[in-house]
Motif scaffolding. Structure first.
Motif, short mmCIF file in Angstrom:
data_model
loop_
_atom_site.label_atom_id
_atom_site.label_comp_id
_atom_site.label_asym_id
_atom_site.label_seq_id
_atom_site.Cartn_x
_atom_site.Cartn_y
_atom_site.Cartn_z
N PHE A 133 0.83 -1.21 0.00
CA PHE A 133 0.00 0.00 0.00
C PHE A 133 0.87 1.26 0.00
CE2 PHE A 133 -2.52 3.33 2.00
CZ PHE A 133 -3.73 3.23 1.33
N GLN A 134 1.93 1.25 0.80
CA GLN A 134 2.81 2.41 0.85
C GLN A 134 3.46 2.65 -0.51
OE1 GLN A 134 6.33 1.96 3.26
NE2 GLN A 134 6.58 4.17 3.52
N ALA A 135 4.01 1.59 -1.12
CA ALA A 135 4.68 1.74 -2.40
C ALA A 135 3.72 2.15 -3.51
CB ALA A 135 5.39 0.44 -2.77
N TRP A 162 -1.20 8.96 4.78
CA TRP A 162 -1.63 7.62 5.17
C TRP A 162 -0.69 6.51 4.70
CZ3 TRP A 162 -7.65 6.71 5.15
CH2 TRP A 162 -8.24 7.63 6.02
N PRO A 163 -0.28 6.48 3.41
CA PRO A 163 0.57 5.37 2.96
C PRO A 163 1.86 5.24 3.76
CG PRO A 163 -0.32 6.55 1.08
CD PRO A 163 -0.65 7.37 2.29
N ASP A 164 2.54 6.37 4.03
CA ASP A 164 3.80 6.30 4.78
C ASP A 164 3.56 5.85 6.21
OD1 ASP A 164 5.27 7.09 2.58
OD2 ASP A 164 5.13 9.22 3.06
N VAL A 168 5.12 2.43 7.87
CA VAL A 168 5.91 2.37 9.10
C VAL A 168 5.36 1.31 10.05
CG1 VAL A 168 6.57 3.64 11.18
CG2 VAL A 168 6.72 4.75 8.95
N VAL A 169 4.04 1.27 10.18
CA VAL A 169 3.42 0.27 11.05
C VAL A 169 3.67 -1.14 10.49
CG1 VAL A 169 1.23 -0.60 11.95
CG2 VAL A 169 1.65 1.87 11.84
N ALA A 170 3.54 -1.30 9.18
CA ALA A 170 3.75 -2.61 8.56
C ALA A 170 5.18 -3.09 8.72
CB ALA A 170 3.38 -2.57 7.08
N SER A 171 6.14 -2.15 8.66
CA SER A 171 7.55 -2.54 8.77
C SER A 171 7.87 -3.14 10.13
CB SER A 171 8.46 -1.34 8.50
OG SER A 171 8.28 -0.34 9.50
#
Length: 253
Positions: A133-135, A162-164, A168-171
């Motif tokens: 989603f971020q990318a 939102w994407p960034d 960060v949360v996903a990482s």
């Protein structure tokens, strides 16, 4: 074939050629082995996982080549360049997530060790989905070789951040689920015997190298260490389909 490959590599920066060659080998291995397993063992989810990852793995290489070819022609000469680069921008993370976590969790039977491991699968999908989603929707420039194109699908205000934030949360899920995949392989190997142990022997070795290397690749504050870890992890992943292919041919997966 060799001439075509050489012509494509000319369109890639010298400093990115090694990693793109790894992606090309990874995609080729995934497609071939995935097709073999899907044909011979259609009930085993590993075949579909490899085949899908192989299709996605062609996108980063194709995006770099296509984007740089357009730049060589003067820019704006080829159709759909931003869209092709956009596809390549998010596909690589999805491929790496599938191979680094999901594949070790189900090899060689195509099933999890126990139903409790579904928690790890959910965490893995959250990590993969968040990074994708971020990318896909970040306002950061899309990188493909020498190109830095604006993202045509970047979210507008007030959703631009939102994407960034999601990334960060996903990482935070990344290192734990990668290590969980390694632990799954080790546990399965210790419980196995006979043909299954033979199948797992080299796979466990390669998966462990990839899993351990991904931790500094994702978390190292030193760029040199992070870059070196990426090369190690990707090289290990590129050989993983070949290891699975040996298990098919020699040990009748």
């Amino acid at each position: 074939m060799a001439a075509t490959l050489a012509a494509q590599l000319i369109l890639i920066r010298d400093d990115t050629q090694p990693i793109m060659v790894i992606y090309l080998l990874l995609a080729s291995n995934l497609l071939v082995v995935g097709a073999v397993i899907t044909t011979r063992r259609p009930e085993n989810v590993i075949g579909l996982l490899l085949l899908g990852a192989g299709i996605l793995a062609t996108l980063p290489f194709s995006g770099v080549v296509y984007g740089n070819l357009d730049a060589e022609l003067g820019g704006g000469r080829l159709p759909f360049v931003p869209f092709v680069v956009w596809l390549s921008n998010w596909a690589s993370g999805t491929v790496l997530g599938a191979l680094a976590v999901l594949l070790p969790l189900v090899f060689p039977s195509g099933r999890l060790l126990t139903p409790r491991w579904r928690v790890v699968v959910i965490a893995a999908w959250l990590a993969i989905g968040g990074a994708t989603f971020q990318a896909a929707f970040s306002s950061s420039p899309m990188l493909a070789g020498d190109l830095g194109l604006p993202n045509p699908f970047a979210l507008p205000e007030p959703f631009r951040a939102w994407p960034d934030t999601i990334g960060v949360v996903a990482s935070a899920f990344g290192p734990p689920v990668v290590l969980a995949g390694v632990v799954s392989v080790v546990i399965r190997f210790r419980r196995s015997s006979g043909i299954e142990r033979a199948q797992l022997k080299w796979f466990a070795f390669v998966a462990s190298i990839a899993g351990i290397a991904f931790v500094p690749a994702l978390m190292s504050p030193l760029p040199q260490i992070g870059e070196a870890a990426w090369y190690v992890a990707l090289s290990a992943l590129a050989t993983m389909p070949a290891v699975i292919g040996v298990a098919i041919v020699r040990y009748r997966l």
